[in-house]
Design an enzyme around this catalytic site. Sequence first.
Site, PDB file in Angstrom:
ATOM      1  N   GLN A   9       0.828  -1.199   0.000  1.00 37.37           N
ATOM      2  CA  GLN A   9       0.000   0.000   0.000  1.00 37.37           C
ATOM      3  C   GLN A   9       0.866   1.254   0.000  1.00 37.37           C
ATOM      4  O   GLN A   9       1.906   1.308   0.650  1.00 37.37           O
ATOM      5  CB  GLN A   9      -0.915  -0.007   1.218  1.00 37.37           C
ATOM      6  CG  GLN A   9      -2.196   0.776   1.027  1.00 37.37           C
ATOM      7  CD  GLN A   9      -3.279   0.351   1.995  1.00 37.37           C
ATOM      8  OE1 GLN A   9      -3.311  -0.778   2.450  1.00 37.37           O
ATOM      9  NE2 GLN A   9      -4.158   1.260   2.307  1.00 37.37           N
ATOM     10  N   SER A  92       3.949  -6.553   2.655  1.00 37.16           N
ATOM     11  CA  SER A  92       2.627  -6.493   3.271  1.00 37.16           C
ATOM     12  C   SER A  92       1.582  -7.083   2.325  1.00 37.16           C
ATOM     13  O   SER A  92       1.650  -8.264   1.997  1.00 37.16           O
ATOM     14  CB  SER A  92       2.295  -5.071   3.705  1.00 37.16           C
ATOM     15  OG  SER A  92       1.151  -5.037   4.527  1.00 37.16           O
ATOM     16  N   LEU A  93       0.619  -6.298   1.825  1.00 37.25           N
ATOM     17  CA  LEU A  93      -0.396  -6.860   0.939  1.00 37.25           C
ATOM     18  C   LEU A  93       0.241  -7.476  -0.305  1.00 37.25           C
ATOM     19  O   LEU A  93      -0.343  -8.373  -0.936  1.00 37.25           O
ATOM     20  CB  LEU A  93      -1.423  -5.797   0.529  1.00 37.25           C
ATOM     21  CG  LEU A  93      -1.078  -4.836  -0.613  1.00 37.25           C
ATOM     22  CD1 LEU A  93      -1.465  -5.392  -1.978  1.00 37.25           C
ATOM     23  CD2 LEU A  93      -1.765  -3.510  -0.421  1.00 37.25           C
ATOM     24  N   ARG A 117      -9.436  -8.248   3.978  1.00 38.87           N
ATOM     25  CA  ARG A 117      -8.302  -7.816   4.796  1.00 38.87           C
ATOM     26  C   ARG A 117      -8.340  -6.301   4.989  1.00 38.87           C
ATOM     27  O   ARG A 117      -8.157  -5.795   6.104  1.00 38.87           O
ATOM     28  CB  ARG A 117      -6.999  -8.232   4.110  1.00 38.87           C
ATOM     29  CG  ARG A 117      -5.700  -7.881   4.840  1.00 38.87           C
ATOM     30  CD  ARG A 117      -4.533  -8.405   4.004  1.00 38.87           C
ATOM     31  NE  ARG A 117      -3.229  -8.194   4.643  1.00 38.87           N
ATOM     32  CZ  ARG A 117      -2.446  -7.154   4.454  1.00 38.87           C
ATOM     33  NH1 ARG A 117      -2.839  -6.166   3.644  1.00 38.87           N
ATOM     34  NH2 ARG A 117      -1.267  -7.072   5.038  1.00 38.87           N
ATOM     35  N   HIS A 201       0.118  -3.584  11.109  1.00 33.84           N
ATOM     36  CA  HIS A 201       1.252  -4.378  11.587  1.00 33.84           C
ATOM     37  C   HIS A 201       1.643  -4.077  13.025  1.00 33.84           C
ATOM     38  O   HIS A 201       2.820  -3.867  13.347  1.00 33.84           O
ATOM     39  CB  HIS A 201       2.450  -4.232  10.642  1.00 33.84           C
ATOM     40  CG  HIS A 201       2.149  -4.672   9.243  1.00 33.84           C
ATOM     41  ND1 HIS A 201       1.888  -5.990   8.928  1.00 33.84           N
ATOM     42  CD2 HIS A 201       2.011  -3.971   8.088  1.00 33.84           C
ATOM     43  CE1 HIS A 201       1.632  -6.081   7.630  1.00 33.84           C
ATOM     44  NE2 HIS A 201       1.698  -4.873   7.113  1.00 33.84           N
ATOM     45  N   GLN A 250       0.945 -12.069   9.848  1.00 31.92           N
ATOM     46  CA  GLN A 250       1.408 -10.837   9.201  1.00 31.92           C
ATOM     47  C   GLN A 250       0.557  -9.623   9.594  1.00 31.92           C
ATOM     48  O   GLN A 250       1.043  -8.499   9.612  1.00 31.92           O
ATOM     49  CB  GLN A 250       1.359 -11.047   7.680  1.00 31.92           C
ATOM     50  CG  GLN A 250       1.923  -9.918   6.859  1.00 31.92           C
ATOM     51  CD  GLN A 250       1.119  -9.691   5.593  1.00 31.92           C
ATOM     52  OE1 GLN A 250      -0.062  -9.389   5.644  1.00 31.92           O
ATOM     53  NE2 GLN A 250       1.781  -9.848   4.462  1.00 31.92           N
TER      54      GLN A 250
END
Length: 313
Positions: A9, A92-93, A117, A201, A250
Amino acid sequence: MRAFVFPGQGAQTVGMGKALADAYPAAKAIFEEVDDALDQDLSGLIWEGDIADLTLTSNAQPALMATSLAVIHALKAEGVEVSATSYVAGHSLGEYSALAAAGALSVVDAARLLRARGAAMQDAVPVGVGAMAALLGLDFDAVKEVAAEAAQGEVCDVANDNDPSQVVVSGDKAAVERAIEIAKEKGAKRGLLLPVSAPFHCSLMAPAARAMTRHLDAADIAAPVVPLVANVIAAPVTDPAEIRKLLVDQITGSVRWRESVAYMAAQGVTEMYEIGAGKALSGMVKRIDRSVATQAVITQDDVIAVAAAINQG
């Protein structure tokens, strides 16, 4: 050896992937598949929408995945398969993009999981309660000490270990603001709040992790064609059950990007291709290990050049 890496992102821009979709029917088909999976004209938002709407977490996450997968399918049209790499990894994503690229997740499942998510992460913490900040000029160990000092009974966790000079903290807004001041006192070059809608996170994301456990339990996950270097362990994984667990971990765990890149380099990876949108990961890779060549693959010209280099080598 080479690796494909996938952005997270913040890389989103209005218009991303449009020229590629116009040039490659297989790339266009990815956007159409994501639109159908989400019952939304997401491609219209990506190509012609407002950046504020595109940046909403629940839109940005599947949009970035769609753009990355469009590049993958453009590369396939030019004769390059993901199996031509040694590893995939995502920030991440981007881990979902990596898994879809490597055949562990279908495009439909990846889109729906990322929509869930994004919504779960947004819902986990009321807007304004949490924050994230990038601390520049301090290494991971120093920022870990800063976060512990800043917490003062609240949450302040290390969220992203991006490279030797950029570490991100996440948690309660007041604690994150304290971390910025403490970091400056300890010699940080800069500390800046990030324009995010939730504190990703960190332990405040526990409700999102519980929600994603249910979604991931229902998802069909296969072994990827090449190992995924997973964010939370900075090590390769191919077992579907372990992948499922790590995707849950995660949500609240740190993105160990510096260590992930260092691991791949130590195994002999000399080329990393950033697949999709932006060049942020390429910059991080250079700051982690200058011996690793990087190339962002965004445009048709990029695809053709990279395909020629890989097919010749």
